[in-house]
Scaffold this motif. Structure first.
Motif, PDB file in Angstrom:
ATOM      1  N   MET A  44     -28.375 -30.497 -20.236  1.00 60.71           N
ATOM      2  CA  MET A  44     -27.504 -29.545 -20.907  1.00 60.71           C
ATOM      3  C   MET A  44     -26.830 -28.654 -19.862  1.00 60.71           C
ATOM      4  SD  MET A  44     -28.399 -26.971 -24.056  1.00 60.71           S
ATOM      5  CE  MET A  44     -29.327 -25.858 -23.038  1.00 60.71           C
ATOM      6  N   ILE A  45     -25.607 -28.244 -20.127  1.00 60.37           N
ATOM      7  CA  ILE A  45     -24.844 -27.428 -19.192  1.00 60.37           C
ATOM      8  C   ILE A  45     -25.331 -25.984 -19.273  1.00 60.37           C
ATOM      9  CG2 ILE A  45     -22.541 -26.620 -18.571  1.00 60.37           C
ATOM     10  CD1 ILE A  45     -21.457 -29.179 -19.922  1.00 60.37           C
ATOM     11  N   SER A  46     -25.809 -25.469 -18.155  1.00 61.11           N
ATOM     12  CA  SER A  46     -26.349 -24.113 -18.119  1.00 61.11           C
ATOM     13  C   SER A  46     -25.254 -23.116 -17.741  1.00 61.11           C
ATOM     14  CB  SER A  46     -27.485 -24.019 -17.098  1.00 61.11           C
ATOM     15  OG  SER A  46     -26.973 -24.170 -15.783  1.00 61.11           O
ATOM     16  N   LYS A  47     -25.566 -21.837 -17.900  1.00 58.29           N
ATOM     17  CA  LYS A  47     -24.611 -20.807 -17.485  1.00 58.29           C
ATOM     18  C   LYS A  47     -24.396 -20.841 -15.977  1.00 58.29           C
ATOM     19  CE  LYS A  47     -24.441 -17.489 -21.177  1.00 58.29           C
ATOM     20  NZ  LYS A  47     -24.290 -16.062 -21.504  1.00 58.29           N
ATOM     21  N   LYS A  48     -25.439 -21.196 -15.226  1.00 56.02           N
ATOM     22  CA  LYS A  48     -25.290 -21.313 -13.773  1.00 56.02           C
ATOM     23  C   LYS A  48     -24.333 -22.439 -13.417  1.00 56.02           C
ATOM     24  CE  LYS A  48     -29.747 -19.363 -12.351  1.00 56.02           C
ATOM     25  NZ  LYS A  48     -31.035 -19.627 -11.648  1.00 56.02           N
ATOM     26  N   ASP A  49     -24.412 -23.560 -14.153  1.00 50.61           N
ATOM     27  CA  ASP A  49     -23.484 -24.677 -13.918  1.00 50.61           C
ATOM     28  C   ASP A  49     -22.043 -24.224 -14.133  1.00 50.61           C
ATOM     29  OD1 ASP A  49     -25.603 -26.449 -13.468  1.00 50.61           O
ATOM     30  OD2 ASP A  49     -25.741 -26.980 -15.587  1.00 50.61           O
ATOM     31  N   ILE A  50     -21.832 -23.467 -15.194  1.00 51.60           N
ATOM     32  CA  ILE A  50     -20.482 -23.004 -15.523  1.00 51.60           C
ATOM     33  C   ILE A  50     -19.980 -22.026 -14.470  1.00 51.60           C
ATOM     34  CG2 ILE A  50     -19.134 -21.694 -17.216  1.00 51.60           C
ATOM     35  CD1 ILE A  50     -21.004 -22.873 -19.370  1.00 51.60           C
ATOM     36  N   GLN A  51     -20.825 -21.094 -14.059  1.00 51.00           N
ATOM     37  CA  GLN A  51     -20.429 -20.123 -13.044  1.00 51.00           C
ATOM     38  C   GLN A  51     -20.095 -20.808 -11.723  1.00 51.00           C
ATOM     39  OE1 GLN A  51     -23.851 -17.568 -13.092  1.00 51.00           O
ATOM     40  NE2 GLN A  51     -23.200 -16.470 -14.944  1.00 51.00           N
ATOM     41  N   ARG A  52     -20.899 -21.807 -11.359  1.00 51.59           N
ATOM     42  CA  ARG A  52     -20.633 -22.550 -10.123  1.00 51.59           C
ATOM     43  C   ARG A  52     -19.293 -23.272 -10.195  1.00 51.59           C
ATOM     44  NH1 ARG A  52     -20.719 -27.527  -8.306  1.00 51.59           N
ATOM     45  NH2 ARG A  52     -21.235 -28.295 -10.380  1.00 51.59           N
ATOM     46  N   PHE A  53     -19.031 -23.928 -11.339  1.00 46.99           N
ATOM     47  CA  PHE A  53     -17.776 -24.658 -11.502  1.00 46.99           C
ATOM     48  C   PHE A  53     -16.585 -23.708 -11.440  1.00 46.99           C
ATOM     49  CE2 PHE A  53     -14.482 -26.114 -14.550  1.00 46.99           C
ATOM     50  CZ  PHE A  53     -14.002 -27.184 -13.815  1.00 46.99           C
ATOM     51  N   LYS A  54     -16.663 -22.590 -12.133  1.00 49.81           N
ATOM     52  CA  LYS A  54     -15.552 -21.627 -12.119  1.00 49.81           C
ATOM     53  C   LYS A  54     -15.266 -21.148 -10.698  1.00 49.81           C
ATOM     54  CE  LYS A  54     -16.014 -19.725 -16.797  1.00 49.81           C
ATOM     55  NZ  LYS A  54     -16.340 -18.506 -17.608  1.00 49.81           N
ATOM     56  N   LYS A  55     -16.325 -20.889  -9.946  1.00 51.76           N
ATOM     57  CA  LYS A  55     -16.162 -20.415  -8.568  1.00 51.76           C
ATOM     58  C   LYS A  55     -15.499 -21.479  -7.702  1.00 51.76           C
ATOM     59  CE  LYS A  55     -18.746 -18.434  -4.701  1.00 51.76           C
ATOM     60  NZ  LYS A  55     -20.092 -18.001  -4.216  1.00 51.76           N
ATOM     61  N   ILE A  56     -15.944 -22.733  -7.860  1.00 52.40           N
ATOM     62  CA  ILE A  56     -15.383 -23.817  -7.044  1.00 52.40           C
ATOM     63  C   ILE A  56     -13.927 -24.060  -7.392  1.00 52.40           C
ATOM     64  CG2 ILE A  56     -15.464 -26.311  -6.640  1.00 52.40           C
ATOM     65  CD1 ILE A  56     -18.500 -26.137  -6.869  1.00 52.40           C
ATOM     66  N   ILE A  57     -13.635 -24.220  -8.680  1.00 54.61           N
ATOM     67  CA  ILE A  57     -12.284 -24.625  -9.088  1.00 54.61           C
ATOM     68  C   ILE A  57     -11.272 -23.520  -8.820  1.00 54.61           C
ATOM     69  CG2 ILE A  57     -12.203 -23.875 -11.497  1.00 54.61           C
ATOM     70  CD1 ILE A  57     -11.315 -27.394 -10.205  1.00 54.61           C
ATOM     71  N   SER A  58     -11.698 -22.268  -8.889  1.00 58.49           N
ATOM     72  CA  SER A  58     -10.769 -21.162  -8.625  1.00 58.49           C
ATOM     73  C   SER A  58     -10.447 -21.030  -7.142  1.00 58.49           C
ATOM     74  CB  SER A  58     -11.355 -19.845  -9.145  1.00 58.49           C
ATOM     75  OG  SER A  58     -12.539 -19.501  -8.446  1.00 58.49           O
ATOM     76  N   SER A  59     -11.281 -21.616  -6.280  1.00 52.78           N
ATOM     77  CA  SER A  59     -11.051 -21.515  -4.835  1.00 52.78           C
ATOM     78  C   SER A  59     -10.214 -22.666  -4.280  1.00 52.78           C
ATOM     79  CB  SER A  59     -12.401 -21.471  -4.106  1.00 52.78           C
ATOM     80  OG  SER A  59     -13.086 -22.707  -4.229  1.00 52.78           O
ATOM     81  N   VAL A  60      -9.936 -23.674  -5.094  1.00 50.50           N
ATOM     82  CA  VAL A  60      -9.174 -24.835  -4.630  1.00 50.50           C
ATOM     83  C   VAL A  60      -7.695 -24.463  -4.532  1.00 50.50           C
ATOM     84  CG1 VAL A  60      -8.507 -27.215  -5.117  1.00 50.50           C
ATOM     85  CG2 VAL A  60     -10.816 -26.433  -5.663  1.00 50.50           C
ATOM     86  N   ASP A  61      -7.113 -24.661  -3.361  1.00 49.77           N
ATOM     87  CA  ASP A  61      -5.695 -24.348  -3.176  1.00 49.77           C
ATOM     88  C   ASP A  61      -4.848 -25.605  -2.977  1.00 49.77           C
ATOM     89  OD1 ASP A  61      -6.598 -25.111  -0.706  1.00 49.77           O
ATOM     90  OD2 ASP A  61      -5.969 -23.304   0.362  1.00 49.77           O
ATOM     91  N   LYS A  62      -5.417 -26.763  -3.323  1.00 46.59           N
ATOM     92  CA  LYS A  62      -4.710 -28.031  -3.247  1.00 46.59           C
ATOM     93  C   LYS A  62      -4.437 -28.549  -4.665  1.00 46.59           C
ATOM     94  CE  LYS A  62      -5.132 -28.260   1.256  1.00 46.59           C
ATOM     95  NZ  LYS A  62      -5.962 -29.281   1.914  1.00 46.59           N
ATOM     96  N   PRO A  63      -3.487 -29.459  -4.826  1.00 52.79           N
ATOM     97  CA  PRO A  63      -3.278 -30.046  -6.161  1.00 52.79           C
ATOM     98  C   PRO A  63      -4.548 -30.728  -6.665  1.00 52.79           C
ATOM     99  CG  PRO A  63      -1.464 -30.600  -4.688  1.00 52.79           C
ATOM    100  CD  PRO A  63      -2.531 -29.985  -3.837  1.00 52.79           C
TER     101      PRO A  63
END
Length: 398
Positions: A1-20
């Motif tokens: 199951m997707i945990s809150k930590k999984d979601i927080q990690r994903f948000k942090k990673i995807i927001s830092s991507v500066d490439k297409p």
């Protein structure tokens, strides 16, 4: 199951991507006849193969497409929706984040095996909506000899074994004796003489012990609800036991309770599947009640409806809640200054170089910009939204 930590990690990673970023949403539901024999796999490969953006070479000589297919080939999914995000990092290597979801996502049109892809700015808003707006639900199985606590989210469920971990087997045994006394001595016979049974020393001791344990159990549930950030609570078990325990919960936790369900088939070792199936109707009923109230509010004097009226209200910061159909298909007209209009004539007056865009691509950012909450409706309430409120509605602040 997707945990809150999984979601927080994903948000942090995807927001830092500066490439297409390649964003992919694909129907992989094995129960769908269109996916017999992993047919989704072939459709997804063909869709990706046609994208010129994925033909670039990476560090090891393979293309973006080639390396991504290696990743996809290894997936063994049993979910309904695959959400995948891939990009090339600064080392010219492929990075991939993916989620296998047991739900469909709003505004993502995957009917008839369709694959939805985007390349450029990450199209993460549908999945972020699901992460942020779908309820996390706690389920307490109230059962004499062993209580259990579950977390349910996005149509998945997981037992949280830490909740009652400190209660020893001997304590459960003694607690179960008390439960049996109540059930057989008071609730069935319901006579004054039966109640007097509690006055003997042995049973009075058990009663005192059990009251203290009820208090501890309530505190444990409250801690899990707060630690997990749960939005709703369902109590499972015999009606009298459930109601007795409910009285020991504080008011805030009691207000989270949305329903009650009976014991699972195997009370000693319940399956997660059985628990999930039992709570599903309660969750649907709660959602339907909320959707009915939203539509009723939209039809009241504090509601607005129709694309033009809603867009005007939201961009004037008047809209508190935006009500959308699950399958949003509306087209809108966007100007360079980010203003959005319902018809091209209005957009033309402000900006002759306006562009036609899909509202589903703009609506999440638009709502966030004006602090408007989005609510999606489906089923009967979606039809009501289309038939009586022109397919889109809202509730105003003032």
């Amino acid at each position: 199951m997707i945990s809150k930590k999984d979601i927080q990690r994903f948000k942090k990673i995807i927001s830092s991507v500066d490439k297409p970023v390649l964003s992919v949403y694909c129907n992989v539901n094995p129960a769908d006849p269109d996916n017999f024999g992993r047919a989704w796999h072939g459709r997804l490969k063909n869709t990706l193969k046609s994208m010129d953006e994925l033909k670039v070479n990476l560090k090891k000589g393979k293309t973006f497409y080639d390396e991504l297919i290696v990743f996809i080939d290894q997936l063994i999914v049993g979910a309904r929706t695959l959400a995948l995000f891939a990009w090339v990092n600064d080392k010219n290597e492929l990075e991939v984040e993916h989620f296998e979801l047991q739900v469909e996502l709003p505004v993502v049109d995957l009917v008839r095996g369709r694959v939805e892809t985007h390349f450029g700015k990450p199209y993460v808003l549908p999945i972020l909506y699901a992460f942020d707006e779908f309820y996390r639900v706690g389920v307490v199985h109230v059962y004499g000899s062993k209580w259990r606590f579950y977390e349910a989210f996005l149509n998945e469920i997981e037992e949280i074994t830490e909740t009652f971990a400190e209660i020893t087997p001997d304590e459960w045994k003694e607690f179960n004796e008390y439960a049996q006394i109540i059930e057989s001595g008071v609730l069935e016979e319901r006579t004054f003489n039966d109640k007097l049974k509690f006055k003997d020393r042995q049973k009075a001791r058990i009663q005192t012990f059990s009251h203290k344990l009820y208090v501890r159990l309530a505190q444990m549930v409250e801690k899990s609800v707060l630690d997990l950030g749960l939005d709703r609570l369902i109590l499972m078990g015999n009606d009298w036991e459930v109601k007795l325990f409910e009285n020991h919960l504080n008011r805030h936790i009691r207000e989270l309770i949305i329903g009650y369900v009976s014991n699972p088939l195997d009370t000693e070792n319940p399956s997660s599947k059985d628990v999930l199936e039992r709570i599903a109707p309660v969750l649907r009923e709660a959602e339907e009640r909320e959707e009915m109230q939203l539509i009723a509010d939209a039809q009241s004097p504090k509601g607005v409806c129709g694309l033009q009226n809603v867009l005007e209200a939201i961009q004037m910061a008047r809209l508190q809640v935006l009500i959308l159909p699950w399958d949003l298909h509306a087209k809108v007209y966007k100007c360079k200054d980010e203003m959005i209009f319902a018809n091209p004539e209005e957009a033309q007056e402000l900006d002759p170089s306006y562009e036609e865009v899909e509202l589903k691509k703009e609506v999440f950012l638009l709502a966030a910009q004006y602090a408007t909450r989005i609510e999606f409706v489906d089923g009967a309430m979606k039809e009501k939204l289309y038939n009586e409120l022109q397919g889109i509605a809202g509730i105003v602040r003032w």
